[in-house]
Design a protein around this motif. Sequence first.
Motif, PDB file in Angstrom:
ATOM      1  N   UNK A  83      37.306 -40.483 -10.833  1.00  0.00           N
ATOM      2  CA  UNK A  83      38.397 -41.233 -11.455  1.00  0.00           C
ATOM      3  C   UNK A  83      38.287 -42.734 -11.189  1.00  0.00           C
ATOM      4  N   UNK A  84      37.639 -43.123 -10.100  1.00  0.00           N
ATOM      5  CA  UNK A  84      37.424 -44.548  -9.828  1.00  0.00           C
ATOM      6  C   UNK A  84      36.357 -45.148 -10.734  1.00  0.00           C
ATOM      7  N   UNK A  85      35.584 -44.294 -11.391  1.00  0.00           N
ATOM      8  CA  UNK A  85      34.495 -44.746 -12.254  1.00  0.00           C
ATOM      9  C   UNK A  85      34.840 -44.635 -13.737  1.00  0.00           C
ATOM     10  N   UNK A  86      35.982 -44.016 -14.028  1.00  0.00           N
ATOM     11  CA  UNK A  86      36.407 -43.813 -15.421  1.00  0.00           C
ATOM     12  C   UNK A  86      37.621 -44.692 -15.693  1.00  0.00           C
ATOM     13  N   UNK A  87      37.528 -45.517 -16.713  1.00  0.00           N
ATOM     14  CA  UNK A  87      38.593 -46.480 -16.997  1.00  0.00           C
ATOM     15  C   UNK A  87      39.511 -46.050 -18.142  1.00  0.00           C
ATOM     16  N   UNK A  88      39.240 -44.907 -18.742  1.00  0.00           N
ATOM     17  CA  UNK A  88      40.027 -44.469 -19.888  1.00  0.00           C
ATOM     18  C   UNK A  88      41.209 -43.595 -19.499  1.00  0.00           C
ATOM     19  N   UNK A  89      41.774 -42.939 -20.517  1.00  0.00           N
ATOM     20  CA  UNK A  89      42.907 -42.033 -20.332  1.00  0.00           C
ATOM     21  C   UNK A  89      42.373 -40.649 -19.979  1.00  0.00           C
ATOM     22  N   UNK A  90      42.766 -40.130 -18.805  1.00  0.00           N
ATOM     23  CA  UNK A  90      42.278 -38.831 -18.339  1.00  0.00           C
ATOM     24  C   UNK A  90      42.666 -37.689 -19.271  1.00  0.00           C
ATOM     25  N   UNK A  91      43.700 -37.900 -20.060  1.00  0.00           N
ATOM     26  CA  UNK A  91      44.193 -36.819 -20.916  1.00  0.00           C
ATOM     27  C   UNK A  91      43.623 -36.860 -22.337  1.00  0.00           C
ATOM     28  N   UNK A  92      42.764 -37.831 -22.634  1.00  0.00           N
ATOM     29  CA  UNK A  92      42.118 -37.904 -23.944  1.00  0.00           C
ATOM     30  C   UNK A  92      40.770 -37.193 -23.881  1.00  0.00           C
ATOM     31  N   UNK A  93      40.736 -35.989 -24.417  1.00  0.00           N
ATOM     32  CA  UNK A  93      39.559 -35.133 -24.282  1.00  0.00           C
ATOM     33  C   UNK A  93      38.289 -35.780 -24.832  1.00  0.00           C
ATOM     34  N   UNK A  94      38.384 -36.416 -26.006  1.00  0.00           N
ATOM     35  CA  UNK A  94      37.183 -36.998 -26.620  1.00  0.00           C
ATOM     36  C   UNK A  94      36.638 -38.156 -25.782  1.00  0.00           C
ATOM     37  N   UNK A  95      37.529 -38.945 -25.181  1.00  0.00           N
ATOM     38  CA  UNK A  95      37.091 -40.063 -24.336  1.00  0.00           C
ATOM     39  C   UNK A  95      36.452 -39.535 -23.054  1.00  0.00           C
ATOM     40  N   UNK A  96      37.065 -38.516 -22.483  1.00  0.00           N
ATOM     41  CA  UNK A  96      36.558 -37.917 -21.246  1.00  0.00           C
ATOM     42  C   UNK A  96      35.175 -37.317 -21.472  1.00  0.00           C
ATOM     43  N   UNK A  97      35.054 -36.503 -22.513  1.00  0.00           N
ATOM     44  CA  UNK A  97      33.764 -35.851 -22.803  1.00  0.00           C
ATOM     45  C   UNK A  97      32.685 -36.894 -23.080  1.00  0.00           C
ATOM     46  N   UNK A  98      33.054 -37.930 -23.825  1.00  0.00           N
ATOM     47  CA  UNK A  98      32.081 -38.972 -24.134  1.00  0.00           C
ATOM     48  C   UNK A  98      31.604 -39.700 -22.895  1.00  0.00           C
ATOM     49  N   UNK A  99      32.500 -39.897 -21.923  1.00  0.00           N
ATOM     50  CA  UNK A  99      32.119 -40.627 -20.710  1.00  0.00           C
ATOM     51  C   UNK A  99      31.095 -39.862 -19.878  1.00  0.00           C
ATOM     52  N   UNK A 100      31.107 -38.537 -19.980  1.00  0.00           N
ATOM     53  CA  UNK A 100      30.175 -37.724 -19.189  1.00  0.00           C
ATOM     54  C   UNK A 100      28.780 -37.672 -19.811  1.00  0.00           C
ATOM     55  N   UNK A 101      28.665 -38.036 -21.086  1.00  0.00           N
ATOM     56  CA  UNK A 101      27.385 -37.889 -21.764  1.00  0.00           C
ATOM     57  C   UNK A 101      26.301 -38.773 -21.155  1.00  0.00           C
ATOM     58  N   UNK A 102      26.673 -39.974 -20.694  1.00  0.00           N
ATOM     59  CA  UNK A 102      25.684 -40.864 -20.062  1.00  0.00           C
ATOM     60  C   UNK A 102      25.107 -40.234 -18.798  1.00  0.00           C
ATOM     61  N   UNK A 103      25.969 -39.574 -18.009  1.00  0.00           N
ATOM     62  CA  UNK A 103      25.496 -38.895 -16.803  1.00  0.00           C
ATOM     63  C   UNK A 103      24.615 -37.705 -17.171  1.00  0.00           C
ATOM     64  N   UNK A 104      25.028 -36.989 -18.210  1.00  0.00           N
ATOM     65  CA  UNK A 104      24.273 -35.818 -18.649  1.00  0.00           C
ATOM     66  C   UNK A 104      22.866 -36.210 -19.086  1.00  0.00           C
TER      67      UNK A 104
END
Length: 346
Positions: free
Chosen positions: A165-186
């Motif tokens: 959560x310290x590395x994610x600057x978006x809204x935790x409840x927005x599924x599309x934003x959350x999923x997109x943020x993980x793609x770089x790590x993937x």
Amino acid sequence: MTETNISNSTKNEKNVGITSKIIHQVKETAYKDAYTARELFKMNIHEVPFLLDGLIPQTGLSCLTGSSDCNKSTFLRQLSLEIALGSENHLGFKLNTRHKKVIYISTEDDFAAISALIKKQYSKDRPEEILDNIYFVFSTESHIKRLGDILKSKKVDLVVLDTWTDLFSGDLNQSNKVRGSFEAYNELSRKYGCAFIFVHHQGKRTEDNSPSKNNLLGSQGIEAKMRAVVELRRDIGSRRLLTITKGNYSKDSFKGKSFVLELQEDTMLFQRKDETVNFSVGYGFEGLKVKFDKKAIIKKLLQLKSDGLSFEKAHKKITENFENAPGLTTLKTWFKDQSDSQTPSK
């Protein structure tokens, strides 16, 4: 394509799952983002390889969750030390290291805290050179680019992100934003063939629920991107319960139960007990006889808070005065519930 090369001693092994012996002998394959079904079929891989058997796949994204005071970071530092040592197991689970190296991004504990904690967790009879195999990063600025630069120059088994959560600057409840943020790590995980594990908190008031992937704080998109979700929670005293709440590649024999760990406070190291706890309805576990004297604990908590004690100090006092005490998060929830239920006097 260059097929994965297996040494002659293992070419004759047929119809068996990948063992740590085979994993050590698998040579690195050039990264590709597309294969034919035939290329995949001809690879000498019979089971999904794990870094930590049954818990953390060798590549892909995993999550360690739990309340804020259950020693998640302690667990992952201990795992990192075992990887750096090239140990064959961690808490009784088979550990399949290839490079004996870890990158650990720490957002909550700074260099001074880690320095003191490492001294507790690392035995003095082990060579100091082993510690060179763990690379701690304390800056979060452009951390994904920095991770890519590091991974270009050194092969690692595991990347720890504590906390996500310290590395994610978006809204935790927005599924599309959350999923997109993980793609770089993937993408980094696939490209460099290493596991990523994220430390993430549970949702409010889920501490007393049964272990579930749905206890994660925020959108369902978080657990959806994880290949494995592992929960660590407090039990009585120094006992902790380790539970696989999602394991796409884990065997059923690893699911539906919690592994019991004991935290040694002098060394801040976990030991695994020879027992498990099964899930059930109600409190969440079958055979876990934990009963809190909630009324008496709340009464004591209100007294301690009126005396000006912080929640942390109040929790310590309650732990000392009651045989069975809830975790800090539960204590805060009880206090809030009690405050909300009290109406102003007329």
